[in-house]
Scaffold this active site. Structure first.
Site, short mmCIF file in Angstrom:
data_model
loop_
_atom_site.label_atom_id
_atom_site.label_comp_id
_atom_site.label_asym_id
_atom_site.label_seq_id
_atom_site.Cartn_x
_atom_site.Cartn_y
_atom_site.Cartn_z
N CYS A 24 39.59 36.91 59.77
CA CYS A 24 40.56 37.75 59.05
C CYS A 24 39.86 38.99 58.52
CB CYS A 24 41.19 36.96 57.90
SG CYS A 24 42.58 37.82 57.11
N CYS A 32 41.39 37.34 50.72
CA CYS A 32 42.22 36.78 49.65
C CYS A 32 41.46 35.62 48.98
CB CYS A 32 43.54 36.29 50.20
SG CYS A 32 44.49 37.60 51.01
N CYS A 64 42.59 31.93 49.73
CA CYS A 64 42.84 31.54 51.12
C CYS A 64 42.38 30.11 51.38
CB CYS A 64 42.11 32.49 52.07
SG CYS A 64 42.32 32.08 53.82
#
Length: 361
Positions: A83, A87, A90
């Protein structure tokens, strides 16, 4: 004369005793026959009936003791862990960079379709990152055109999507969900839902417009955490008008976003059940809101990892099954921890084909 009378009396007594014996035998058979005391064909028939009845009971008990194999009606395939966002909460992190060869991925998807799959959701990581979305597009087209699945969907952060992807593959996609946790840019940055100077909210609006233009149902996913729990998102959600707004409670998974070997530390993002409920109450007038607490979410999703292994989250971590490519769907799904009843209870099955949504594009 006297002798004749004696003979007559004896014959009369014999008839009486014979009749009495038949009456008593019939009474005893009615009273005790079902206990197996009576003789003859009647008893044999009753014993056979009782045996059949007991066999049915044992069969029912055996069936109840053997868990029913779940049907993979809706499957979430995280074909990549890579990714471009970071975040903090996550729970499917970049622990490997592996992606199956596309023909192997297609073989696994066909096995799932043959086992009863109706909906496939492609996720990551960021699914548009690998081969700039081409790998994803080919799988989307395969699932809709070759497998004829009623629903094909994607969850993305939206940052890597380009209009030319919609032009090429949009007709095969039913739903595109974009993850957006806040409508304040600074909050998204605190969470880690950003890359460089790009605006996550600008990307969100751009993708929303493309969905409308290319006739793809638009959805929003939000994870409620310590940084956005007090935010009022009603005005923005009404403007964007998604078909569904999935609102998740921040979830901790050992080995992914918590613990020694985790790539994220989600503890600082965790909110209480009451805080989550307060957020839901504040947004209760939003018709498309679909709330998912930790209790609902943990065991009610069928998750396939990059090796096409089902991930069992029932113990608060992701324990993998063997790959469906090696042992088949029926064998692998036994180790998924999937709660099919909770899947239905949380509304996991809904109108998920864009052909059935009757949307005004």
């Amino acid at each position: 004369m006297f002798t004749t009378q004696i003979v007559f009396v004896k014959m009369l007594l014999q008839v009486c005793f014979s009749s009495l014996h038949r009456v008593l035998a019939g009474a005893l058979e009615k009273a005790f026959g079902w206990m197996g005391i009576s003789d003859g064909g009647g008893r044999a028939r009753r014993v056979a009936h009782r045996s059949t009845r007991e066999s049915h009971i044992k069969a029912d008990e055996s069936e109840a003791a053997t868990p029913k194999t779940p049907t993979p009606t809706s499957v979430n395939y995280h074909f990549t862990r890579q990714c471009n966002y970071k975040c903090g909460f996550c729970f499917h992190t970049a622990k490997t960079s592996f992606v199956l060869p596309i023909e192997e991925a297609k073989r696994g998807l066909r096995l799932l379709k043959d086992a009863g799959m109706e909906k496939i959701n492609f996720s990551g990581g960021e699914p548009f990152l690998h081969e700039k979305g081409e790998f994803l597009g080919k799988l989307v087209q395969f699932c809709k055109e070759d497998l004829q699945l009623p629903s094909v969907s994607i969850v993305s952060n939206g940052s890597m999507i380009r209009e030319k992807w919609f032009q090429k593959y949009g007709e095969y996609l039913d739903i595109l969900a974009i993850s957006c946790d806040s409508f304040e840019e600074d909050t998204n940055k605190l969470i880690g839902r950003t890359q460089g100077r790009k605006s996550h909210l600008d990307n969100l609006c751009k993708v929303r417009n493309w969905c409308r233009e290319y006739k793809v149902a638009f959805k929003i996913n939000s994870v409620i955490n310590t940084f956005n729990v007090d935010e009022d998102m009603r005005e923005h959600i009404l403007q964007l008008c998604p078909v569904r707004w999935k609102v998740f409670q921040c979830l901790v998974i050992e080995g992914e976003n918590a613990g020694e070997n985790a790539l994220r530390e989600a503890e600082r993002f965790v909110i209480s059940d009451q805080q989550f409920q307060d957020f839901l109450d504040r947004h209760s007038d939003i018709a498309c809101l679909v709330p998912e607490s930790n209790q609902k979410m943990r065991d009610s999703y069928l998750i396939l990892d990059e090796y096409m292994r089902f991930l069992d989250c029932t113990e608060g971590r992701k324990d993998p099954s063997k790959s469906v490519l090696d042992v088949g769907v029926e064998n692998a799904i036994q180790f998924s921890g999937f709660d099919e009843k909770m899947f239905l209870k949380r509304g996991g099955k809904y109108t998920w084909s864009k052909a059935d949504m009757r949307l005004e594009w």
